[in-house]
Motif scaffolding. Sequence first.
Motif, short mmCIF file in Angstrom:
data_model
loop_
_atom_site.label_atom_id
_atom_site.label_comp_id
_atom_site.label_asym_id
_atom_site.label_seq_id
_atom_site.Cartn_x
_atom_site.Cartn_y
_atom_site.Cartn_z
N CYS A 151 0.86 -1.16 0.11
CA CYS A 151 0.02 0.03 -0.10
C CYS A 151 0.70 1.08 -0.02
CB CYS A 151 -1.07 0.04 1.12
SG CYS A 151 -2.00 -1.39 1.26
N ARG A 152 2.06 1.08 -0.50
CA ARG A 152 3.10 2.36 -0.53
C ARG A 152 2.91 2.79 -1.92
NH1 ARG A 152 6.52 -1.30 2.72
NH2 ARG A 152 6.19 -0.67 4.81
N ALA A 153 3.20 4.06 -2.03
CA ALA A 153 2.90 5.03 -3.29
C ALA A 153 4.58 5.23 -4.02
CB ALA A 153 2.34 6.39 -2.92
N ASP A 154 4.34 4.84 -5.12
CA ASP A 154 5.76 5.37 -6.07
C ASP A 154 5.58 6.27 -6.64
OD1 ASP A 154 4.06 4.55 -8.05
OD2 ASP A 154 4.94 2.93 -8.82
N ALA A 155 6.47 6.98 -7.55
CA ALA A 155 6.31 8.04 -8.12
C ALA A 155 4.98 8.12 -9.26
CB ALA A 155 7.41 8.40 -9.07
N ARG A 156 4.86 7.00 -9.93
CA ARG A 156 3.42 7.21 -10.71
C ARG A 156 2.19 7.51 -9.76
NH1 ARG A 156 1.40 2.79 -14.66
NH2 ARG A 156 -0.17 3.92 -15.73
N LEU A 209 -4.37 0.22 -3.69
CA LEU A 209 -3.86 1.34 -4.63
C LEU A 209 -4.82 2.68 -3.81
CD1 LEU A 209 -3.08 2.89 -6.99
CD2 LEU A 209 -4.95 2.20 -8.07
N LEU A 210 -5.99 2.48 -3.39
CA LEU A 210 -6.48 3.83 -2.68
C LEU A 210 -5.57 4.39 -1.71
CD1 LEU A 210 -8.70 5.68 -2.74
CD2 LEU A 210 -10.16 4.29 -1.36
N CYS A 211 -5.51 3.33 -0.58
CA CYS A 211 -4.75 3.56 0.51
C CYS A 211 -3.33 4.22 0.12
CB CYS A 211 -4.03 2.54 1.21
SG CYS A 211 -5.58 1.78 2.25
N ALA A 212 -2.50 3.66 -0.89
CA ALA A 212 -1.30 4.18 -1.46
C ALA A 212 -1.59 5.85 -1.99
CB ALA A 212 -0.65 3.65 -2.58
N MET A 213 -2.55 5.95 -2.84
CA MET A 213 -2.89 7.28 -3.17
C MET A 213 -3.26 8.28 -2.21
SD MET A 213 -5.11 6.33 -6.78
CE MET A 213 -4.53 7.77 -7.72
N LEU A 214 -4.19 7.89 -1.07
CA LEU A 214 -4.56 8.94 0.08
C LEU A 214 -3.21 9.06 0.83
CD1 LEU A 214 -7.53 6.97 1.29
CD2 LEU A 214 -7.58 9.43 0.20
N GLY A 215 -2.38 8.21 1.13
CA GLY A 215 -1.28 8.54 1.76
C GLY A 215 -0.24 9.54 1.20
N SER A 216 -0.27 9.35 -0.22
CA SER A 216 0.78 10.15 -1.01
C SER A 216 0.15 11.63 -0.81
CB SER A 216 0.68 10.02 -2.36
OG SER A 216 -0.51 9.99 -3.30
N ILE A 217 -0.93 12.07 -0.63
CA ILE A 217 -1.48 13.34 -0.46
C ILE A 217 -1.68 13.79 1.15
CG2 ILE A 217 -2.65 13.41 -2.50
CD1 ILE A 217 -5.18 13.13 -1.21
N ARG A 236 1.95 8.74 -6.81
CA ARG A 236 2.17 10.14 -6.26
C ARG A 236 1.55 11.05 -7.35
NH1 ARG A 236 6.18 7.95 -3.52
NH2 ARG A 236 7.82 8.76 -5.37
N SER A 237 1.95 11.07 -8.44
CA SER A 237 1.72 11.80 -9.71
C SER A 237 0.25 11.76 -10.10
CB SER A 237 2.52 11.39 -10.86
OG SER A 237 2.25 12.18 -11.96
N LYS A 238 -0.39 10.59 -10.19
CA LYS A 238 -1.69 10.36 -10.52
C LYS A 238 -2.45 10.97 -9.39
CE LYS A 238 -4.89 8.93 -13.33
NZ LYS A 238 -5.03 9.46 -14.56
N ALA A 239 -2.25 10.85 -8.19
CA ALA A 239 -3.15 11.31 -7.06
C ALA A 239 -3.01 12.84 -7.03
CB ALA A 239 -2.70 10.88 -5.60
N ALA A 240 -1.82 13.40 -7.26
CA ALA A 240 -1.71 14.91 -7.48
C ALA A 240 -2.75 15.42 -8.36
CB ALA A 240 -0.28 15.22 -7.67
N GLU A 241 -2.78 14.68 -9.64
CA GLU A 241 -3.38 15.21 -10.83
C GLU A 241 -4.75 15.05 -10.40
OE1 GLU A 241 -4.71 12.87 -14.76
OE2 GLU A 241 -2.92 12.81 -14.34
N LEU A 242 -5.24 14.22 -9.87
CA LEU A 242 -6.69 13.89 -9.55
C LEU A 242 -7.24 14.76 -8.49
CD1 LEU A 242 -6.72 9.81 -9.56
CD2 LEU A 242 -7.74 11.52 -11.39
#
Length: 94
Positions: free
Chosen positions: A12-17, A81-89, A19-25
């Motif tokens: 559930c950890r975010a990579d660069a992709r 994926l959702l947990c990784a995206m949330l964590g990245s923001i 983090r980028s997708k979460a920031a975009e969304l």
Amino acid sequence: VTWYQDLSDSRCRADARIRSKAAELTSGLTTEEERIRALFRFVSDGLQYQTTPFRLSAFVPTEGKQVLRERYGDCKDKSALLCAMLGSIGIRAR
């Protein structure tokens, strides 16, 4: 709970992709609720639900980065994926 966290946390950890997708969304969204809804909508509606019995097991989720790349997963995979995206923001999720 601890048993499942040990199985799933590393997936559930975010990579660069991610983090980028979460920031975009979430770009331009001002509240935490808006950002959560945007990411949830993407994972819920933007990725195909598909069970994949050939994967590691019925318990271990596929890494979020693989789910994002392949654009499908089952409930535990999409959740990772959702947990990784949330964590990245900056929103803690498990």
